[in-house]
Design a protein around this motif. Structure first.
Motif, PDB file in Angstrom:
ATOM      1  N   ILE A  53       7.586  -5.199 -14.131  1.00  0.00           N
ATOM      2  CA  ILE A  53       8.288  -3.961 -13.784  1.00  0.00           C
ATOM      3  C   ILE A  53       9.789  -4.062 -14.044  1.00  0.00           C
ATOM      4  O   ILE A  53      10.487  -3.036 -14.113  1.00  0.00           O
ATOM      5  N   ILE A  54      10.308  -5.259 -14.191  1.00  0.00           N
ATOM      6  CA  ILE A  54      11.729  -5.410 -14.547  1.00  0.00           C
ATOM      7  C   ILE A  54      11.867  -5.190 -16.049  1.00  0.00           C
ATOM      8  O   ILE A  54      11.916  -6.111 -16.855  1.00  0.00           O
ATOM      9  N   ASN A  55      11.887  -3.910 -16.422  1.00  0.00           N
ATOM     10  CA  ASN A  55      11.995  -3.519 -17.833  1.00  0.00           C
ATOM     11  C   ASN A  55      12.971  -2.349 -17.931  1.00  0.00           C
ATOM     12  O   ASN A  55      13.263  -1.697 -16.919  1.00  0.00           O
ATOM     13  N   PRO A  56      13.480  -2.073 -19.128  1.00  0.00           N
ATOM     14  CA  PRO A  56      14.503  -1.028 -19.267  1.00  0.00           C
ATOM     15  C   PRO A  56      14.060   0.337 -18.768  1.00  0.00           C
ATOM     16  O   PRO A  56      14.860   1.088 -18.177  1.00  0.00           O
ATOM     17  N   TRP A  57      12.816   0.707 -18.997  1.00  0.00           N
ATOM     18  CA  TRP A  57      12.357   2.036 -18.600  1.00  0.00           C
ATOM     19  C   TRP A  57      12.435   2.234 -17.092  1.00  0.00           C
ATOM     20  O   TRP A  57      12.863   3.293 -16.624  1.00  0.00           O
ATOM     21  N   PHE A  58      12.006   1.229 -16.347  1.00  0.00           N
ATOM     22  CA  PHE A  58      12.086   1.343 -14.887  1.00  0.00           C
ATOM     23  C   PHE A  58      13.524   1.218 -14.405  1.00  0.00           C
ATOM     24  O   PHE A  58      13.961   1.973 -13.527  1.00  0.00           O
ATOM     25  N   MET A  59      14.291   0.285 -14.957  1.00  0.00           N
ATOM     26  CA  MET A  59      15.635   0.039 -14.462  1.00  0.00           C
ATOM     27  C   MET A  59      16.567   1.215 -14.717  1.00  0.00           C
ATOM     28  O   MET A  59      17.461   1.499 -13.909  1.00  0.00           O
ATOM     29  N   ILE A  60      16.380   1.923 -15.833  1.00  0.00           N
ATOM     30  CA  ILE A  60      17.212   3.103 -16.092  1.00  0.00           C
ATOM     31  C   ILE A  60      17.010   4.138 -14.998  1.00  0.00           C
ATOM     32  O   ILE A  60      17.970   4.734 -14.487  1.00  0.00           O
ATOM     33  N   ALA A  61      15.741   4.362 -14.631  1.00  0.00           N
ATOM     34  CA  ALA A  61      15.457   5.339 -13.578  1.00  0.00           C
ATOM     35  C   ALA A  61      15.917   4.826 -12.213  1.00  0.00           C
ATOM     36  O   ALA A  61      16.565   5.557 -11.451  1.00  0.00           O
ATOM     37  N   PHE A  62      15.605   3.571 -11.917  1.00  0.00           N
ATOM     38  CA  PHE A  62      15.911   3.016 -10.600  1.00  0.00           C
ATOM     39  C   PHE A  62      17.416   2.968 -10.346  1.00  0.00           C
ATOM     40  O   PHE A  62      17.910   3.423  -9.307  1.00  0.00           O
ATOM     41  N   LEU A  63      18.171   2.426 -11.311  1.00  0.00           N
ATOM     42  CA  LEU A  63      19.625   2.371 -11.162  1.00  0.00           C
ATOM     43  C   LEU A  63      20.262   3.736 -11.379  1.00  0.00           C
ATOM     44  O   LEU A  63      21.287   4.073 -10.778  1.00  0.00           O
ATOM     45  N   GLY A  64      19.638   4.531 -12.253  1.00  0.00           N
ATOM     46  CA  GLY A  64      20.178   5.857 -12.550  1.00  0.00           C
ATOM     47  C   GLY A  64      20.096   6.818 -11.376  1.00  0.00           C
ATOM     48  O   GLY A  64      20.889   7.756 -11.290  1.00  0.00           O
ATOM     49  N   ALA A  65      19.143   6.594 -10.469  1.00  0.00           N
ATOM     50  CA  ALA A  65      19.039   7.469  -9.297  1.00  0.00           C
ATOM     51  C   ALA A  65      20.350   7.477  -8.520  1.00  0.00           C
ATOM     52  O   ALA A  65      20.798   8.522  -8.035  1.00  0.00           O
ATOM     53  N   VAL A  66      20.984   6.324  -8.430  1.00  0.00           N
ATOM     54  CA  VAL A  66      22.297   6.232  -7.775  1.00  0.00           C
ATOM     55  C   VAL A  66      23.414   6.509  -8.774  1.00  0.00           C
ATOM     56  O   VAL A  66      24.335   7.292  -8.498  1.00  0.00           O
ATOM     57  N   GLY A  67      23.339   5.892  -9.953  1.00  0.00           N
ATOM     58  CA  GLY A  67      24.417   6.005 -10.933  1.00  0.00           C
ATOM     59  C   GLY A  67      24.664   7.427 -11.405  1.00  0.00           C
ATOM     60  O   GLY A  67      25.815   7.896 -11.430  1.00  0.00           O
ATOM     61  N   PHE A  68      23.596   8.140 -11.760  1.00  0.00           N
ATOM     62  CA  PHE A  68      23.758   9.519 -12.233  1.00  0.00           C
ATOM     63  C   PHE A  68      24.183  10.448 -11.093  1.00  0.00           C
ATOM     64  O   PHE A  68      24.904  11.430 -11.324  1.00  0.00           O
ATOM     65  N   ALA A  69      23.749  10.144  -9.881  1.00  0.00           N
ATOM     66  CA  ALA A  69      24.185  10.945  -8.731  1.00  0.00           C
ATOM     67  C   ALA A  69      25.686  10.770  -8.491  1.00  0.00           C
ATOM     68  O   ALA A  69      26.389  11.732  -8.167  1.00  0.00           O
TER      69      ALA A  69
END
Length: 203
Positions: A53-69
């Motif tokens: 699960i430590i892959n770019p597709w998951f990490m973009i969404a997981f980190l992006g939930a905070v980063g894009f907000a």
């Protein structure tokens, strides 16, 4: 500027929704299925999942939930965007809380499971499972619920942004019409004055 603000907000909505969806899927399918499996199966499968699960597709969404907000909040600073910013701020706080649950509880449990070693070499598989499963499931449900709440609040932020943009356009359109209405008599004033002078000359 409006397209950039909306793009950041859409990215935050999408990232948060995808992250909530992943944890929701764990809660309603993956973990209930593994709960019906034997000790070795759940330990082996979760060890593998925690690696892949430590892959770019998951990490973009997981980190992006905070980063894009955060990006959306920065782009909506200013009193004219206050209503939207409040929604984004609430969603950001929720995403940070869910992120903290993952970092503070689920990840350490995953590390603990990995430290148990090869399932074929674990002496007390039942104890490893007992120390991991129930706690991990509990915290996963919490983060799934909190991320889902953040997703709903971000949808509210998009609605607020649309309403604000509509009001701004209405005000701008009204001001333009007002200027045009005010300028029209002035435009017709010169010909009218010229005609008046010609009339007096003819007398």
């Amino acid at each position: 500027m409006f397209p950039l603000r909306i793009a950041a907000l859409v990215a935050a909505v999408l990232a948060t929704g995808l992250t909530a969806g992943v944890f929701y899927a764990y809660a309603i399918s993956v973990m209930p299925a593994l709960n019906r499996s034997d000790d070795r199966t759940i330990v082996d499968v979760m060890q593998k999942i925690n690696v892949v699960i430590i892959n770019p597709w998951f990490m973009i969404a997981f980190l992006g939930a905070v980063g894009f907000a955060v990006l959306a909040a920065v782009l909506h600073l200013g009193k004219e965007h206050r209503a939207t910013l409040i929604w984004i701020g609430i969603a950001l706080a929720l995403n940070v809380i869910a992120f903290a649950v993952t970092a503070g509880f689920n990840v350490p449990l995953n590390d603990q499971l990995a430290a148990a070693g090869d399932p074929a070499q674990i002496a007390d598989m039942a104890a490893v499972r007992a120390d991991y499963e129930s706690a991990w499931v509990r915290y996963n449900v919490i983060r799934a619920v909190v991320h889902t709440m953040a997703f709903l609040v971000l949808c509210g932020a998009m609605f607020a942004a649309g309403v604000q943009q509509g009001k701004s356009q209405a005000v701008g359109s009204g001001a333009t019409q007002g200027v045009a209405a005010f300028a029209a008599p002035a435009g017709f004033g010169a010909p009218h004055a010229a005609a008046h002078r010609l009339g007096r000359f003819a007398e």
